[in-house]
Design an enzyme around this catalytic site. Structure first.
Site, short mmCIF file in Angstrom:
data_model
loop_
_atom_site.label_atom_id
_atom_site.label_comp_id
_atom_site.label_asym_id
_atom_site.label_seq_id
_atom_site.Cartn_x
_atom_site.Cartn_y
_atom_site.Cartn_z
N TRP A 1 -20.89 -30.24 -2.50
CA TRP A 1 -19.63 -30.87 -2.96
C TRP A 1 -18.48 -29.86 -2.96
CZ3 TRP A 1 -17.01 -29.78 -7.73
CH2 TRP A 1 -17.64 -28.83 -8.54
N ASP A 2 -18.81 -28.58 -2.82
CA ASP A 2 -17.77 -27.54 -2.75
C ASP A 2 -16.73 -27.89 -1.69
OD1 ASP A 2 -20.07 -26.58 -3.94
OD2 ASP A 2 -19.99 -24.61 -3.01
N GLU B 1 -23.41 -26.26 -14.76
CA GLU B 1 -24.86 -26.45 -14.62
C GLU B 1 -25.67 -25.77 -15.73
OE1 GLU B 1 -24.62 -26.96 -9.77
OE2 GLU B 1 -25.20 -25.03 -10.62
N LYS C 1 -20.83 -22.31 -17.26
CA LYS C 1 -20.98 -21.57 -16.00
C LYS C 1 -19.66 -21.55 -15.21
CE LYS C 1 -23.71 -21.61 -11.74
NZ LYS C 1 -24.50 -22.46 -10.84
N GLN C 2 -19.01 -22.70 -15.16
CA GLN C 2 -17.75 -22.83 -14.42
C GLN C 2 -16.96 -23.99 -15.00
OE1 GLN C 2 -20.22 -24.06 -10.92
NE2 GLN C 2 -18.49 -25.37 -10.48
#
Length: 758
Positions: free
Chosen positions: A359-360, A488, A593-594
């Protein structure tokens, strides 16, 4: 996290004068080259007895690796798709008096390894001594941007010693290769056909059979060699072809050797016979060309790319090298020529991550490619998803759901990632793909995709969302349970705000588009009034967790009940947590995480008030460990939007040199290709404040304190616009295309052939 810098700082080059045997794999990753069709790590052509990762990859050529799970669950992916190592067509050994040179053990001086990013040429030079013999070797290699099937390797030799010696070059195409990261040391290639003469040879190989019915690939490699050395007759090998050339080299004497290889695959040809015929024809054509002409055609293509998209930074050479390196590696991986291909997270630089589509692409690559290339490049990324709808139906059906679920990881549209909590819970990617269609349409003003192929993709994604939500009677709201958001480090949670928001938004956007499609297209899509009514109800009653007191959107239902200690309170020796903590401890922690909520705020940055943006950033950023390569850029853009300029620059520096400085200590495996878009986004959307609102382009630039100035070009609706920012102010120039009105710092500005200062 520590920084490791093994290359010199240079605005256009990645260069070192040290053969770093300890960090050989990092050197190889950093000097990867590619042309969208194929690429390779910067490993040496000749045999090297030290640690090395030989990696050559061809776009769209892959193999299904068996997913091994002790207890099977329904709907589990059957295999994990892997990018496999191609036949080694660059293999070339140089021998002095019949002794092969080996840089791991020989006496070496004058070593230089240089990737010229302006021209996309990798060169290496060194002097090797064996006994009394002293040989200088210079090598230039490139994969042509002008002729996708072509690889060129050019050698220059000079006897720098005082004694003559016999120089021999043995060059091969070798199908005996293995992968480190897949199928437990098995070999993937079976030779179908090969032949060699004294000066050329070819190998045609096929990927071995697999039990999943995924396609097998045939790859043809033909080499043509040009040299002033004398050809020798050589033996036939089982899995390779070879040519050998030699000459007695007296002191001060020179020699040259050139290897040109044509690489052709069954992705472009119907059968083996037509593939072999095309391979021979192309090799014959290439054989007649001059090296200088082949190189000029290649470097011309790169010059055109840089002309459109170069970003210049004054006063910070490290930042300058960082942004160019990232653009260079992105363009080497993907420039939109083939709508069957996509942007793998490692591109052609390593085997990790299976090397497929994530999906990046939609979330991070699309917004950058819109700005730096013609819109056809991004349109091809959208067409790629349209063409893989059949696979997305299969993925939804495996879960017992309607519509289409685009995969987390894929080569062919079928999900092939083997972690359940990522594969079937990280479903926000279905909304990211819808968002990319909107993003493309908003930026380009081109509705031809969204009203045709795009409306089909949106409809099937919406059908999935409408089936995946459930109605909570207790709350009289629609919810989505059992998901993983972009963060995640929180798995299998309920009501991830970002996922719920995207699902609601997708349904809304799809209904808008359905009102605009042609009557023929509406018949094709066949969305009933009943469905539309249901979608509207979900939109009106979607549950979006929020905490009014804190003024924030809540990442997921249980998030605020965690032990909310800030990252700054963690001992330094515990970071990165993914290398020090158990998965159990990570999942119970509040550490992100992000960007997750912040990913949504970035996507829809104009939909939120400054107060909402500030409250959410101030709450979530201090809990974020940035252990995803995709994290820093979003935070840099939002920090810039909030005028947290120091934070914006800190996050930019992290994203721009992630691989150059090996921040996450994992560059040896290959580069973080998709996250390289982040440095461009941080400058253009962050520092320069670029937005598109109501068909109009907006800028609101600031200059980082460390910099003297920066300039970039963007492509917008058929125009190329240059933005230059320095201590004096902002200058915006229409480089080409029709005049248009833009907004700079809230003022309308007419852009024509004159430079406009704001």
């Amino acid at each position: 996290m520590g920084m490791q810098r093994i290359f010199e700082i240079d605005p256009w080059e990645v260069v070192t004068h040290k053969l770093d045997k300890e960090n050989k794999r990092v050197q190889e990753s950093m000097t990867s080259i590619g042309n969208g069709y194929m690429g390779m790590r910067g490993f040496f052509e000749e045999s090297y007895s030290g640690d090395t990762l030989q990696g050559l990859y061809i776009g769209g050529v892959w193999f299904p690796d068996k997913t091994r799970v002790g207890w099977w669950k329904n709907g589990y992916p059957k295999y994990f798709g892997k990018a496999i190592n191609a036949v080694n067509f660059i293999k070339t050994n140089v021998l002095i008096n019949s002794e092969p040179i080996d840089l791991a053990s020989d006496s070496i001086s004058g070593f230089k390894l240089q990737l010229d990013m302006r021209r996309s040429i990798l060169s290496r030079e060194f002097i090797v001594e064996k006994g009394d013999a002293k040989l200088k070797v210079s090598i230039n290699r490139f994969v042509s941007a002008a002729q996708k099937e072509l690889f060129v390797d050019a050698y220059q030799f000079e006897n720098e010693g005082s004694t003559p010696f016999k120089l021999t070059v043995n060059t091969q195409i070798d199908a005996d290769v293995q992968n480190e990261d897949a199928n437990y040391g098995e070999r993937f290639w079976k030779v179908l056909d090969k032949s060699q003469s004294n000066t050329k040879g070819h190998v045609v190989a096929i990927t071995k059979e697999n039990q999943f019915g995924t396609p097998r690939f045939i790859v043809g490699n033909e080499m043509v060699n040009k040299t002033d050395l004398t050809a020798e007759k050589t033996d036939e090998l089982e899995l390779a072809v070879q040519n050998q050339f030699s000459k007695e080299l007296v002191p001060s004497d020179t020699a040259y050797f050139e290897k040109r290889v044509v690489v052709i695959t069954s992705r472009d040809y119907d059968d083996q016979a037509s593939l072999i015929k095309a391979m021979h024809e192309l090799a014959a054509k290439i054989a007649d060309e001059k090296l200088a002409d082949l190189q000029a055609a290649h470097t011309h293509v790169w010059a055109q790319r840089w002309k459109k998209s170069d970003v210049e930074i004054d006063g910070d050479a490290a930042a300058q090298q960082g942004i160019r390196f990232n653009l260079y590696q992105l363009f080497s991986t993907y420039y939109g020529e083939d709508d069957r291909l996509n942007i793998g997270p490692k591109g052609f630089t390593g085997e990790k991550y299976g090397g497929a589509t994530y999906w990046d692409t939609e979330a991070f690559a699309v917004p950058m490619y819109l700005g730096v290339t013609d819109s056809t490049v991004t349109r091809n990324l959208l067409m790629y998803r349209y063409k893989q709808l059949d696979g997305a139906y299969v993925n939804a059906k495996e879960q017992g759901l309607k519509g289409a679920l685009y995969p987390m990881v894929t080569f062919n549209g079928i999900e092939c990632h083997n972690e359940w909590e990522i594969t079937f819970e990280e479903i926000h990617r279905n909304g990211d793909i819808a968002f990319a269609i909107y993003n493309y349409t908003r930026y380009t003003g081109d509705k031809s995709y969204v009203l045709n192929e795009g409306s089909k993709v949106l409809t099937e994604i919406s059908r999935f969302w409408a089936d995946r939500v459930h109605y909570s009677q207790r709350k009289d709201q629609y919810m989505i349970h059992g998901v993983t958001g972009p963060d995640e480090y929180q798995n299998n949670i309920n009501n991830n705000w970002y996922t719920n928001y995207l699902a609601q938004w997708t349904l809304k956007y799809t209904l808008e588009i359905l009102d605009e499609v042609s009557s023929e297209q509406a018949v094709q899509l066949n969305v009933s009034n009943e469905e539309k009514k249901q979608w509207k109800e979900i939109i009106n009653k979607m549950y979006l967790p929020e905490d009014k007191k804190l003024g924030i959107f809540v990442q997921d239902d249980g998030f605020l009940d965690k032990d909310l200690k800030l990252v700054s309170e963690l001992p330094a020796d515990q970071l990165p947590i993914n290398q020090h903590w158990s998965w159990d401890k990570i999942l119970r922690s509040p550490y992100i995480k992000q960007g997750d909520v912040l990913q949504g705020i970035w996507d829809f940055i104009d939909e939120f008030t400054p107060e909402q943006k500030k409250a959410n950033f101030d709450f979530y950023e201090p809990l974020t460990v940035h252990e995803s390569s995709l994290s820093a850029s979003i935070h840099s853009i939002l920090a810039a939007d909030l005028h947290y300029e120091d934070k914006a620059v800190e996050m930019y520096e992290r994203t721009s040199r992630l691989d150059l400085d090996n921040y996450n200590n994992d560059t040896a495996d290959g580069l973080h290709i998709t996250s390289m878009t982040g440095s461009w986004l941080a400058i253009v959307q962050g520092f320069a404040g670029m937005r598109v609102r109501n068909n109009q382009l907006h800028f609101d630039p600031f200059l980082p304190k460390k910099w003297e100035g920066y300039r970039f070009r963007i492509n917008f609706r058929g125009r190329i616009i240059q933005v230059a920012v320095d201590h004096v102010g902002t200058r915006i120039t229409l480089v080409s295309g029709e005049p248009l009105t833009i907004d700079v710092k809230g003022q309308n500005v007419q852009l024509d052939s004159e430079t406009v200062t704001a």
